[in-house]
Design an enzyme around this catalytic site. Structure first.
Site, mmCIF file in Angstrom:
data_model
loop_
_atom_site.group_PDB
_atom_site.id
_atom_site.type_symbol
_atom_site.label_atom_id
_atom_site.label_comp_id
_atom_site.label_asym_id
_atom_site.label_seq_id
_atom_site.Cartn_x
_atom_site.Cartn_y
_atom_site.Cartn_z
ATOM 1 N N SER A 36 0.934 -1.414 0.026
ATOM 2 C CA SER A 36 -0.018 0.082 0.127
ATOM 3 C C SER A 36 0.790 1.334 -0.179
ATOM 4 O O SER A 36 0.259 2.298 -0.108
ATOM 5 C CB SER A 36 -1.016 0.023 1.228
ATOM 6 O OG SER A 36 -0.087 -0.153 2.364
ATOM 7 N N HIS A 92 16.940 -5.197 0.283
ATOM 8 C CA HIS A 92 16.060 -4.102 0.947
ATOM 9 C C HIS A 92 17.341 -3.119 1.495
ATOM 10 O O HIS A 92 17.305 -1.971 1.539
ATOM 11 C CB HIS A 92 15.326 -4.528 1.841
ATOM 12 C CG HIS A 92 13.963 -5.115 1.751
ATOM 13 N ND1 HIS A 92 13.172 -4.446 0.786
ATOM 14 C CD2 HIS A 92 13.679 -6.455 1.338
ATOM 15 C CE1 HIS A 92 12.031 -5.126 0.553
ATOM 16 N NE2 HIS A 92 12.387 -6.290 0.752
#
Length: 167
Positions: A11, A48
């Site tokens: 999101s 990451h």
């Protein structure tokens, strides 16, 4: 100052949290709560870390978050779901004990004079878990999200990359 950022998968929570942290500090901390589950997972985590630039200090801490956040830090904690998973696994899926331990650890953050940006997932809004273990974890996540949101100074829900202010 506690910022709570929640929302569904993909999101925009992490991007929003990282932008917020960089707007508040040139040297933020990124506290990753994921346990290393195998070589593929380690590679994903390394990717990451590589995605963040030299301004960031990356720290891996599975449970005792207050041990790595100091006075005046700006820190992103990513994420509550993986952090709770560590308690849940270690207590053999005992939601009451996991919630008790997580609340104790979270409450320690409230005593640190720092800016803490906490990312979480709203897993109860998605597909209903098919297993009892999954349903119990969804309850644990929901209760902990409520506890964090109650104590947060600001709460934001991310929907399709758009931040919605909750408080």
């Amino acid at each position: 100052m506690i910022y709570f950022i929640t929302g569904g998968e993909r999101s925009g929570k992490s991007s929003y949290a990282q932008s917020l942290a960089l707007s508040l500090s040139n040297t933020p901390k990124y506290v990753a709560t994921s346990r290393i589950w195998g070589d593929d997972h380690r590679k994903r985590i390394d990717r990451h870390i590589a995605d963040r630039d030299e301004r960031w200090t990356s720290i891996e801490e599975e449970k005792i978050l207050a041990s790595v956040i100091k006075t005046n830090d700006v820190a992103v904690i990513d994420c509550v779901t993986l952090w709770l998973t560590n308690f849940y696994v270690d207590t053999k899926n005992d939601i009451e004990k996991s919630l008790e331990l997580a609340k104790i650890e979270f409450n320690k953050l409230l005593d640190i004079d720092a800016t803490i940006i906490i990312i979480s997932n709203e897993i109860g809004m998605g597909v209903h878990a098919q297993t009892e273990v999954g349903r119990k974890f969804t309850e644990l996540q929901g209760w902990m999200n409520q506890h964090i949101a109650k104590h947060a100074n600001k709460a934001t829900m991310m929907v399709s990359g758009i931040p919605l202010t909750l408080k």
